[in-house]
Design an enzyme around this catalytic site. Structure first.
Site, mmCIF file in Angstrom:
data_model
loop_
_atom_site.group_PDB
_atom_site.id
_atom_site.type_symbol
_atom_site.label_atom_id
_atom_site.label_comp_id
_atom_site.label_asym_id
_atom_site.label_seq_id
_atom_site.Cartn_x
_atom_site.Cartn_y
_atom_site.Cartn_z
ATOM 1 N N TYR A 113 0.788 -1.211 0.000
ATOM 2 C CA TYR A 113 0.000 0.000 0.000
ATOM 3 C C TYR A 113 0.825 1.267 0.000
ATOM 4 O O TYR A 113 1.931 1.298 0.492
ATOM 5 C CB TYR A 113 -0.940 -0.010 1.208
ATOM 6 C CG TYR A 113 -2.099 0.899 0.952
ATOM 7 C CD1 TYR A 113 -2.987 0.593 -0.056
ATOM 8 C CD2 TYR A 113 -2.248 2.090 1.634
ATOM 9 C CE1 TYR A 113 -4.032 1.456 -0.356
ATOM 10 C CE2 TYR A 113 -3.287 2.936 1.351
ATOM 11 C CZ TYR A 113 -4.179 2.617 0.358
ATOM 12 O OH TYR A 113 -5.195 3.473 0.068
ATOM 13 N N TRP A 115 0.861 5.459 -2.204
ATOM 14 C CA TRP A 115 0.509 6.079 -3.481
ATOM 15 C C TRP A 115 1.645 6.149 -4.483
ATOM 16 O O TRP A 115 1.396 6.263 -5.670
ATOM 17 C CB TRP A 115 -0.061 7.476 -3.235
ATOM 18 C CG TRP A 115 -1.513 7.454 -2.945
ATOM 19 C CD1 TRP A 115 -2.183 6.584 -2.149
ATOM 20 C CD2 TRP A 115 -2.500 8.360 -3.467
ATOM 21 N NE1 TRP A 115 -3.516 6.896 -2.125
ATOM 22 C CE2 TRP A 115 -3.743 7.986 -2.915
ATOM 23 C CE3 TRP A 115 -2.447 9.462 -4.319
ATOM 24 C CZ2 TRP A 115 -4.923 8.656 -3.204
ATOM 25 C CZ3 TRP A 115 -3.618 10.129 -4.593
ATOM 26 C CH2 TRP A 115 -4.841 9.731 -4.049
HETATM 27 N N1 LIG Z 1 -4.674 8.338 11.201
HETATM 28 C C1 LIG Z 1 -4.899 8.187 9.906
HETATM 29 N N2 LIG Z 1 -4.088 7.403 9.177
HETATM 30 C C2 LIG Z 1 -4.292 7.253 7.864
HETATM 31 C C3 LIG Z 1 -5.372 7.918 7.226
HETATM 32 C C4 LIG Z 1 -6.224 8.732 8.012
HETATM 33 O O1 LIG Z 1 -7.198 9.332 7.515
HETATM 34 N N3 LIG Z 1 -5.936 8.860 9.334
HETATM 35 N N4 LIG Z 1 -5.553 7.761 5.876
HETATM 36 C C5 LIG Z 1 -5.046 6.542 5.260
HETATM 37 C C6 LIG Z 1 -5.048 6.667 3.809
HETATM 38 S S1 LIG Z 1 -6.586 6.936 3.112
HETATM 39 C C7 LIG Z 1 -3.948 6.527 3.019
HETATM 40 S S2 LIG Z 1 -4.122 6.547 1.320
HETATM 41 C C8 LIG Z 1 -2.623 6.286 3.614
HETATM 42 C C9 LIG Z 1 -1.460 6.957 2.879
HETATM 43 O O2 LIG Z 1 -0.417 6.169 3.086
HETATM 44 P P1 LIG Z 1 1.149 6.233 2.707
HETATM 45 O O3 LIG Z 1 1.550 4.901 2.245
HETATM 46 O O4 LIG Z 1 1.891 6.715 3.915
HETATM 47 O O5 LIG Z 1 1.214 7.264 1.550
HETATM 48 P P2 LIG Z 1 2.406 7.996 0.848
HETATM 49 O O6 LIG Z 1 3.069 8.965 1.783
HETATM 50 O O7 LIG Z 1 1.789 8.538 -0.380
HETATM 51 O O8 LIG Z 1 3.451 6.844 0.539
HETATM 52 C C10 LIG Z 1 4.106 6.747 -0.667
HETATM 53 C C11 LIG Z 1 5.571 6.412 -0.431
HETATM 54 O O9 LIG Z 1 6.127 6.035 -1.681
HETATM 55 C C12 LIG Z 1 7.360 6.728 -1.881
HETATM 56 N N5 LIG Z 1 7.555 6.857 -3.343
HETATM 57 C C13 LIG Z 1 7.172 7.875 -4.163
HETATM 58 N N6 LIG Z 1 7.498 7.594 -5.437
HETATM 59 C C14 LIG Z 1 8.105 6.380 -5.433
HETATM 60 C C15 LIG Z 1 8.663 5.537 -6.450
HETATM 61 O O10 LIG Z 1 8.648 5.846 -7.625
HETATM 62 N N7 LIG Z 1 9.201 4.351 -6.058
HETATM 63 C C16 LIG Z 1 9.219 3.948 -4.755
HETATM 64 N N8 LIG Z 1 9.774 2.777 -4.475
HETATM 65 N N9 LIG Z 1 8.697 4.724 -3.775
HETATM 66 C C17 LIG Z 1 8.132 5.907 -4.105
HETATM 67 C C18 LIG Z 1 7.173 8.027 -1.149
HETATM 68 O O11 LIG Z 1 8.423 8.614 -0.840
HETATM 69 C C19 LIG Z 1 6.369 7.586 0.081
HETATM 70 O O12 LIG Z 1 7.221 7.196 1.133
HETATM 71 O O13 LIG Z 1 -2.633 6.731 4.977
HETATM 72 C C20 LIG Z 1 -3.659 6.115 5.743
HETATM 73 N N10 LIG Z 1 -3.460 6.456 7.132
HETATM 74 N N1 LIG Z 2 -4.123 17.618 0.236
HETATM 75 C C1 LIG Z 2 -4.366 16.310 0.324
HETATM 76 N N2 LIG Z 2 -5.515 15.806 -0.183
HETATM 77 C C2 LIG Z 2 -5.774 14.476 -0.070
HETATM 78 C C3 LIG Z 2 -4.850 13.577 0.516
HETATM 79 C C4 LIG Z 2 -3.650 14.141 1.045
HETATM 80 O O1 LIG Z 2 -2.807 13.425 1.613
HETATM 81 N N3 LIG Z 2 -3.449 15.489 0.922
HETATM 82 N N4 LIG Z 2 -5.133 12.234 0.557
HETATM 83 C C5 LIG Z 2 -6.119 11.691 -0.370
HETATM 84 C C6 LIG Z 2 -6.595 10.373 0.060
HETATM 85 S S1 LIG Z 2 -5.548 9.044 -0.107
HETATM 86 C C7 LIG Z 2 -7.831 10.138 0.524
HETATM 87 S S2 LIG Z 2 -8.300 8.549 0.928
HETATM 88 C C8 LIG Z 2 -8.806 11.222 0.665
HETATM 89 C C9 LIG Z 2 -9.584 11.108 1.989
HETATM 90 O O2 LIG Z 2 -10.732 11.862 1.912
HETATM 91 P P1 LIG Z 2 -11.685 11.955 3.195
HETATM 92 O O3 LIG Z 2 -11.711 10.683 3.899
HETATM 93 O O4 LIG Z 2 -12.980 12.494 2.754
HETATM 94 O O5 LIG Z 2 -10.909 13.079 4.023
HETATM 95 P P2 LIG Z 2 -10.316 13.286 5.482
HETATM 96 O O6 LIG Z 2 -9.468 14.505 5.355
HETATM 97 O O7 LIG Z 2 -9.681 12.079 6.039
HETATM 98 O O8 LIG Z 2 -11.584 13.574 6.346
HETATM 99 C C10 LIG Z 2 -12.496 14.626 6.024
HETATM 100 C C11 LIG Z 2 -13.134 15.168 7.259
HETATM 101 O O9 LIG Z 2 -13.998 14.212 7.855
HETATM 102 C C12 LIG Z 2 -14.275 14.683 9.153
HETATM 103 N N5 LIG Z 2 -14.665 13.568 10.005
HETATM 104 C C13 LIG Z 2 -13.875 12.740 10.729
HETATM 105 N N6 LIG Z 2 -14.630 11.851 11.410
HETATM 106 C C14 LIG Z 2 -15.918 12.140 11.113
HETATM 107 C C15 LIG Z 2 -17.179 11.599 11.511
HETATM 108 O O10 LIG Z 2 -17.265 10.638 12.265
HETATM 109 N N7 LIG Z 2 -18.293 12.167 10.989
HETATM 110 C C16 LIG Z 2 -18.257 13.219 10.130
HETATM 111 N N8 LIG Z 2 -19.401 13.690 9.665
HETATM 112 N N9 LIG Z 2 -17.086 13.752 9.758
HETATM 113 C C17 LIG Z 2 -15.941 13.227 10.231
HETATM 114 C C18 LIG Z 2 -13.021 15.371 9.647
HETATM 115 O O11 LIG Z 2 -13.366 16.608 10.225
HETATM 116 C C19 LIG Z 2 -12.192 15.490 8.382
HETATM 117 O O12 LIG Z 2 -11.618 16.776 8.232
HETATM 118 O O13 LIG Z 2 -8.160 12.485 0.634
HETATM 119 C C20 LIG Z 2 -7.321 12.612 -0.517
HETATM 120 N N10 LIG Z 2 -6.931 14.009 -0.600
HETATM 121 MO MO LIG Z 3 -6.356 7.202 0.866
#
Ligand SMILES: Nc1nc2c(c(=O)[nH]1)N[C@H]1C(S)=C(S)[C@@H](COP(=O)(O)OP(=O)(O)OC[C@H]3O[C@@H](n4cnc5c(=O)[nH]c(N)nc54)[C@H](O)[C@@H]3O)O[C@H]1N2
Ligand SMILES: Nc1nc2c(c(=O)[nH]1)N[C@H]1C(S)=C(S)[C@@H](COP(=O)(O)OP(=O)(O)OC[C@H]3O[C@@H](n4cnc5c(=O)[nH]c(N)nc54)[C@H](O)[C@@H]3O)O[C@H]1N2
Ligand SMILES: [Mo]
Length: 755
Positions: A113, A115
């Site tokens: 996992y 991006w």
């Molecule tokens: N508490 C909390 N935790 C969350 C979330 C949350 O809402 N709350 N959201 C979750 C969600 S939705 C997501 S998507 C995850 C994000 O999860 P992460 O996996 O942490 O996302 P990135 O930081 O995008 O990780 C991409 C990594 O790939 C590396 N990379 C970039 N380009 C390349 C390449 O070409 N080759 C290689 N080998 N590496 C590369 C980057 O340097 C980076 O370290 O976090 C999750 N964790």
């Molecule tokens: N700039 C930027 N944009 C991103 C990303 C990033 O790393 N940077 N990550 C991308 C990725 S991988 C993903 S998956 C999406 C995630 O997209 P989302 O899951 O929609 O976004 P979040 O920012 O995790 O959460 C949005 C809001 O939900 C609210 N929230 C939390 N818990 C609850 C609840 O129980 N009820 C309600 N009603 N609201 C709640 C919080 O206030 C929070 O600010 O965002 C994407 N967009």
């Molecule tokens: Mo995500």
């Protein structure tokens, strides 16, 4: 493009959009917005510093304890020995071979996992998975941290793959603009999040659409803990995190009690309302799900709930649900219940009515485009055939051989001896990082390809330095965007970095499968081949795309693939004729009660949506952990990417924690103060920002790199030292990051930190 001999400008694409890059010699020196983007992201500003940052992995590196004694413990605590590429590749290949011969390929986990890059060919996950398939397979993962729980529950309700439903069927912004009168947004629609989109978003439109909605007089109502989750001008109904299902049930209760539910729609297009209704009205448990009942749980007064329900019934209403709601314990329930509420309103299948998921979560949702096929690096076939739900990696490492439930299946966790990760940062993204750190010591070997010394790279045994997208050629395209890019190589690889493709090709050669992996092609051969396929498939769909040489010269093209119209109204054909256009659910209709789910016998996800209080929310707050922590996505970057450069900005780290004035006053906290955020699972630092959102709720975005294992307090502010590592339920097994209680205290001392 204004090129001089020593300075060149090119456009490239990324998950946060296209931007111009100035290159001087071997260095990226500046970036600028892409001219056609109405609301460009500021994320590229930090790119020049990040690409050349001291935190880049310079050379192949092997942890000393592993190299000298094959020691497992000590990951993250020890120094690394730098080796020449050939030597490091020999050691890694021999180790992969040993593990697969001794324990079988089902002892290898294919780092699931993250991006990685937006380019199509150098997509790190595709690269590592193809490589592992060539050597006999690996344990894989399904779903995502983003929407894992929704991907499990929603097909039971609508009979369609959740992502397909989202990307190919949901109403576009234009339809919403033209038809919707009331937009009810659970968790908001935040332009901060729609800055990014998997594979890129060129024209950032979300904020512009909201200005047009306001001009048209649409009522846009943000329901959730943070006012700032929706653009200025939207109304806000503050709600306790984790309580959306209670509010949705109360809205449904008003519709049913006041005769506002659409009986005809329920009869024609749904099944199981008769099994749900007794629960809603309190006939089975003596508790009607009334506005008074819900108000006590979610903190919204009963009159507000009644008025909202009446307005939703009286006007064309679209309910949108942020993805965050299902990244929480019992995240299945608000997702399922939002569909039931929309079904009771009877507007599903009408333009601008019904329900939609993830608007604003990423920038591509709401653009309605012709979906073009192709440009996918084939991953091959996985002979192992074992998959875990992606967010259960910690449990898998802790409990090898133990059975777990997932969406009606029961299987034992595999016994993993070797992990290979490329393109993700689990020590940023996984929950309860202190627990993951312990579980991570169990496998015999961990190999990571990474451009930067992230917390995950620091916890590996073998680290191969990977190039960033700016150090290699690629094609940028996604079905969620109407632009196509040639992403030129802008600079030579930094340090001794190599492309993931080259790293895996070299390992494949040592393991005797070079031909299987490369098929005799270089990276540019593959790009040419995949592009030619894509171009031919586009032509079949009547879309003309330039040939690769022309694209290279032009750098980018805007494709004429926007569509809007009746076929973009979600479930319109089904609504018109449910007999002849049935859904792919067992009943052919929207399932308010699911016999399938009921048959699983899960008490944490029964046969129809129910209110199940989370184990941690304001309803269970204690004096030790009185505040609800939400951990949204960071506004200033993508996840943990480019973090080390951002941290060099004065005052940027530790990460900012938003706290309500009442909670701040009670703890003598002012904006800018250094904080300790803690609970029984861990502690991190943060910097206070006092802001009038919801009392009792604090918000700390994700993105900071997890600190050193010796630290008993994470110095940078990664919220995942505080979050729970538990599945959403036995059905979805998604991550439940948003279910966490914490306490906050002021810390003395200075705070500037860097990586
Ligand atoms: N508490 C909390 N935790 C969350 C979330 C949350 O809402 N709350 N959201 C979750 C969600 S939705 C997501 S998507 C995850 C994000 O999860 P992460 O996996 O942490 O996302 P990135 O930081 O995008 O990780 C991409 C990594 O790939 C590396 N990379 C970039 N380009 C390349 C390449 O070409 N080759 C290689 N080998 N590496 C590369 C980057 O340097 C980076 O370290 O976090 C999750 N964790
Ligand atoms: N700039 C930027 N944009 C991103 C990303 C990033 O790393 N940077 N990550 C991308 C990725 S991988 C993903 S998956 C999406 C995630 O997209 P989302 O899951 O929609 O976004 P979040 O920012 O995790 O959460 C949005 C809001 O939900 C609210 N929230 C939390 N818990 C609850 C609840 O129980 N009820 C309600 N009603 N609201 C709640 C919080 O206030 C929070 O600010 O965002 C994407 N967009
Ligand atoms: Mo995500």
């Amino acid at each position: 493009m204004t090129d001089t001999p020593d300075r060149q400008t090119r456009v490239t694409s990324s998950h946060w959009g296209a931007f111009e890059v100035d290159v001087a010699g071997d260095r990226i020196v500046a970036t600028r917005p892409f001219a056609a983007d109405p609301h460009p992201s500021a994320i590229p500003d930090i790119l020049p510093a990040a690409v050349h940052h001291r935190s880049r992995v310079a050379r192949p590196s092997i942890r000393r304890g592993w190299l000298e004694r094959r020691e497992r413990g000590g990951r993250g605590d020890e120094d690394f020995v730098e080796l020449p590429w050939d030597e490091a590749l020999d050691i890694a290949a021999a180790e992969i071979d040993r593990v697969r011969k001794t324990h079988g390929n089902e002892a290898i986990f294919g780092g699931s996992y993250g991006w990685g890059s937006a380019g199509r060919f150098h997509h790190a996950q595709s690269q590592v998975h193809r490589f592992l398939n060539c050597i006999g397979g690996y344990v894989a993962s399904v779903g995502s941290y983003s929407t894992g729980c929704a991907q499990a529950i929603m097909p039971h309700v609508f009979g369609e793959d959740f992502l397909k439903f989202l990307y190919e069927h949901q109403d576009g912004w234009q339809t919403i603009h033209d038809h919707t009168e009331t937009l009810v947004m659970f968790g908001g629609v935040n332009p901060k999040n729609s800055q990014v989109s998997m594979g890129g978003v060129t024209e950032h439109e979300t904020a512009g659409w909201f200005a047009r909605f306001a001009a048209r007089g649409m009522r846009c109502i943000n329901i959730g803990p943070q006012r700032t989750d929706a653009p200025e001008g939207c109304e806000w109904i503050p709600l306790r995190p984790g309580s959306d299902t209670a509010l949705m049930l109360a809205l449904a209760h008003v519709l049913e009690s006041e005769g506002l539910a659409d009986r005809d729609f329920l009869a024609r297009c749904t099944t199981g309302f008769d099994r749900f209704r007794p629960y809603l009205m309190g006939e089975v448990d003596g508790q009607p799900k009334s506005p008074e009942w819900a108000g006590a749980l979610c903190g919204v007064d009963s009159e507000t709930i009644r008025n909202l329900a009446r307005r939703m019934a009286a006007t064309r209403t679209l309910i949108t649900v942020a993805w965050s709601l299902q990244r929480a314990e019992h995240g299945e329930q608000p997702y399922w219940m939002s569909a039931v509420l929309a079904a009771m309103l009877g507007q599903i299948g009408l333009p601008g009515g019904g329900v939609g998921y993830g608007y604003g979560a990423i920038g591509g949702i709401g653009k309605s485009l012709v979906g073009l096929r192709g440009m996918t690096f084939p991953q091959g076939r996985n002979p192992v055939g074992k998959v875990i739900p992606v967010a259960r990696i910690g449990d898998m490492l802790r409990h090898p051989g133990q059975p777990y439930d997932f969406n009606g299946r029961r299987e034992p966790y595999p016994d993993i001896r070797l992990i290979y990760w490329a393109g993700g940062n689990p020590f940023h993204h996984h929950q309860d990082l202190n627990a993951l750190h312990k579980a991570w010591q169990r496998p015999e070997t961990i190999i990571v390809n990474e451009p930067w010394w992230t917390a995950t790279a620091k916890r590996a045994d073998i680290v191969f330095p990977a190039t960033t997208p700016y150090e290699r050629e690629d094609i940028g395209r996604t079905n969620l965007d109407d632009y196509l890019f040639h992403m030129p190589q802008l600079i030579p690889p930094v340090g001794e970095a190599r492309d993931d493709y080259v790293i895996f090709a070299d390992l494949a050669e040592r393991l005797g499968v070079a031909q299987d992996f490369t098929e005799g092609r270089s990276a540019s051969d593959w790009i040419a081949l995949l592009y030619a396929e894509y171009r031919a498939l586009a032509a079949e769909q009547g879309v003309e795309v330039p040939d690769l040489e022309t694209l290279k010269v032009q750098n980018w093209v805007h494709l004429p693939i926007r569509t809007e119209g009746p076929n973009r109204t979600l479930l319109a054909p089904f609504r018109d004729d449910p007999e002849h256009a049935p859904l792919r659910t067992p009943s052919g209709r929207i399932e308010i009660f699911s016999e399938t789910i009921d048959g699983f016998g899960y008490d944490d996800c029964p046969g129809h949506p129910v209110w199940l209080p989370p184990s941690e929310w304001l309803g269970t707050a204690t004096s030790a952990a009185p505040l609800h922590l939400v951990s949204p996505q960071p506004g200033d970057k993508l996840h943990s990417q480019l973090e080390s450069a951002l941290a060099d900005v004065e005052g940027a780290r530790p990460e900012t924690l938003v706290i309500h004035p009442d909670d701040a006053r009670a703890r003598n906290i002012r904006s800018g103060d250094l904080l300790r955020v803690f609970n029984a699972r861990g502690a991190c630092r943060a910097r206070a920002q006092v802001s009038k959102d919801s009392p009792g709720v604090v918000a700390l975005p994700t993105g900071a790199w997890f600190g050193e294992p010796g630290d008993n307090i994470d110095p940078h502010g990664n919220p995942n030292v505080l979050t729970r590592d538990a599945g959403t339920s036995r059905l979805g097994q998604g991550c439940s990051a948003h279910t966490a209680l914490v306490e906050v205290a002021r810390l003395e001392g200075s705070s500037q930190l860097s990586y």
